[in-house]
Design a protein around this motif. Structure first.
Motif, PDB file in Angstrom:
ATOM      1  N   SER A 193      35.515   1.533 -18.099  1.00  0.00           N
ATOM      2  CA  SER A 193      36.746   2.283 -17.860  1.00  0.00           C
ATOM      3  C   SER A 193      37.067   3.178 -19.053  1.00  0.00           C
ATOM      4  O   SER A 193      36.522   3.014 -20.155  1.00  0.00           O
ATOM      5  CB  SER A 193      37.911   1.318 -17.613  1.00  0.00           C
ATOM      6  N   GLU A 194      37.989   4.127 -18.850  1.00  0.00           N
ATOM      7  CA  GLU A 194      38.320   5.112 -19.886  1.00  0.00           C
ATOM      8  C   GLU A 194      38.886   4.465 -21.146  1.00  0.00           C
ATOM      9  O   GLU A 194      38.837   5.047 -22.233  1.00  0.00           O
ATOM     10  CB  GLU A 194      39.331   6.119 -19.324  1.00  0.00           C
ATOM     11  N   GLU A 195      39.432   3.249 -21.028  1.00  0.00           N
ATOM     12  CA  GLU A 195      39.998   2.567 -22.205  1.00  0.00           C
ATOM     13  C   GLU A 195      38.939   2.259 -23.259  1.00  0.00           C
ATOM     14  O   GLU A 195      39.265   1.940 -24.400  1.00  0.00           O
ATOM     15  CB  GLU A 195      40.689   1.271 -21.774  1.00  0.00           C
ATOM     16  N   TYR A 196      37.676   2.375 -22.877  1.00  0.00           N
ATOM     17  CA  TYR A 196      36.577   2.154 -23.826  1.00  0.00           C
ATOM     18  C   TYR A 196      36.759   3.020 -25.075  1.00  0.00           C
ATOM     19  O   TYR A 196      36.490   2.581 -26.205  1.00  0.00           O
ATOM     20  CB  TYR A 196      35.250   2.474 -23.132  1.00  0.00           C
ATOM     21  N   TYR A 197      37.220   4.246 -24.873  1.00  0.00           N
ATOM     22  CA  TYR A 197      37.347   5.184 -25.997  1.00  0.00           C
ATOM     23  C   TYR A 197      38.526   4.854 -26.913  1.00  0.00           C
ATOM     24  O   TYR A 197      38.695   5.509 -27.951  1.00  0.00           O
ATOM     25  CB  TYR A 197      37.474   6.612 -25.486  1.00  0.00           C
ATOM     26  N   VAL A 244      31.080   6.099 -19.490  1.00  0.00           N
ATOM     27  CA  VAL A 244      32.523   5.838 -19.465  1.00  0.00           C
ATOM     28  C   VAL A 244      33.139   6.764 -18.426  1.00  0.00           C
ATOM     29  O   VAL A 244      33.037   7.982 -18.534  1.00  0.00           O
ATOM     30  CB  VAL A 244      33.164   6.083 -20.847  1.00  0.00           C
ATOM     31  N   GLY A 245      33.749   6.160 -17.417  1.00  0.00           N
ATOM     32  CA  GLY A 245      34.303   6.959 -16.331  1.00  0.00           C
ATOM     33  C   GLY A 245      33.255   7.799 -15.632  1.00  0.00           C
ATOM     34  O   GLY A 245      33.546   8.908 -15.168  1.00  0.00           O
ATOM     35  N   ASP A 275      28.776   1.259 -16.428  1.00  0.00           N
ATOM     36  CA  ASP A 275      29.924   2.153 -16.551  1.00  0.00           C
ATOM     37  C   ASP A 275      31.189   1.378 -16.918  1.00  0.00           C
ATOM     38  O   ASP A 275      31.511   0.357 -16.303  1.00  0.00           O
ATOM     39  CB  ASP A 275      30.148   2.893 -15.231  1.00  0.00           C
TER      40      ASP A 275
END
Length: 312
Positions: free
Chosen positions: A98-102, A133-134, A96
């Protein structure tokens, strides 16, 4: 109990290392950790000898190595993207982010995904890896969930760097058990934009089937000498190894050729026919049976009837 678990882990590691010597990730230099070149265009592998003994220790060590690139390389994991954790599922290992992946660009995202999957898939017992992700399954550019992956999901050219990865759904055909009909197999993968899709199809066909009840078409030693496309015709050049059957009970020569033809024509847009050359010659025969001096068109009559009826 702890010592027993460590002993079992070491035994499993030894068995898989011996049995899987053909895998690129488990060559004589041991593990590979994947980083990005300084131009940020493609992955490079660096030999690595882990010190961990348990699965959890191995995960922490390899994920830590991914984040700390040696001199001359870049980590595929940007500083603003963090790994929240991982979980061993029934069907796949889930990692998993963090949201910054996107926020990553297309190339950076797939390079990160490839680096993680190729590195972690070397751990004994890890077959497939799912990215979340998240806490939610990763969504592709098309808005669809990205399925679990293994090292073979990512196909790189050996002749230079990449500009980006492209995503493809391949429709491949392999021979059935009696060697007279074709069975459809679908694969989803990312490949270097420097490679033509037709060559990717051929490399996957040479790699062989993934399901039981299907026969290989070629030996592992077959070389693709050329792939040329003109006016909708794909001309494939193999070396002489293509004429050697892959087993004592090989599929019919015509079945093999139409496995290639149907795979390319169904997967690659605008390809209407296929020609073959072996050792640069197109006027010979394939496995002493089929005359090569012709254009082969897709032929669904070779596909098993039940697959034609269901579209499976």
């Amino acid at each position: 109990m702890k010592n027993r678990k460590r002993l079992l882990f070491l035994v499993l590691l030894l068995v898989l290392a011996v049995a899987g010597c053909s895998r690129e990730q488990e060559q004589e230099n041991g593990y590979k950790v994947y980083y990005v070149n300084t131009e940020g265009t493609h992955l490079v592998d660096v030999s690595y000898t882990p010190q961990a003994e348990t699965f959890e220790e191995m995960m922490e060590e390899l994920l830590g190595a991914l984040a700390q690139a040696p001199a001359g390389y870049l980590s595929a994991l940007p500083e603003n993207v963090t790994i929240n954790g991982y979980e061993r599922g029934i069907d796949a290992l889930r990692i998993d982010f963090s949201e910054e992946y996107y926020e990553l660009s297309n190339t950076d995202e797939v390079l990160l995904r490839a680096a993680v999957v190729k590195t972690v898939s070397q751990i004994p017992g890890v077959v497939k890896i799912m990215i979340t992700v998240g806490g939610e399954q990763l969504q592709g550019a098309d808005g669809q969930p990205v399925p679990a992956m293994d090292a073979d999901t990512f196909i790189d050219t050996k002749e230079g760097g990449i500009n980006s990865y492209l995503y493809a759904k391949l429709t491949l055909y392999f021979a059935n058990e009696d060697g007279e009909r074709l069975i459809r197999e679908e694969r989803n993968l990312h490949y270097s934009s420097n490679m033509v899709l037709e060559r990717v199809v051929l490399e996957e066909l040479i790699r062989g089937p993934e399901h039981s009840g299907e026969k290989a078409l070629f030996t592992d030693d077959v070389k693709i000498e050329s792939v040329n496309i003109q006016n909708g015709i794909c001309t494939i050049g193999f070396d002489g190894e293509a004429n050697r059957a892959p087993s004592d009970n090989p599929p019919d020569a015509e079945t093999v050729l139409y496995a290639v033809v149907n795979s390319i024509c169904e997967t690659c847009d605008d390809i209407t026919g296929v020609k073959f050359e072996i050792d640069g010659e197109s006027d010979g025969t394939f496995r002493d049976t089929v005359e090569l001096d012709q254009v082969f068109m897709a032929d669904t009559s070779y596909i098993e009837t039940n697959q034609l009826e269901t579209g499976a």
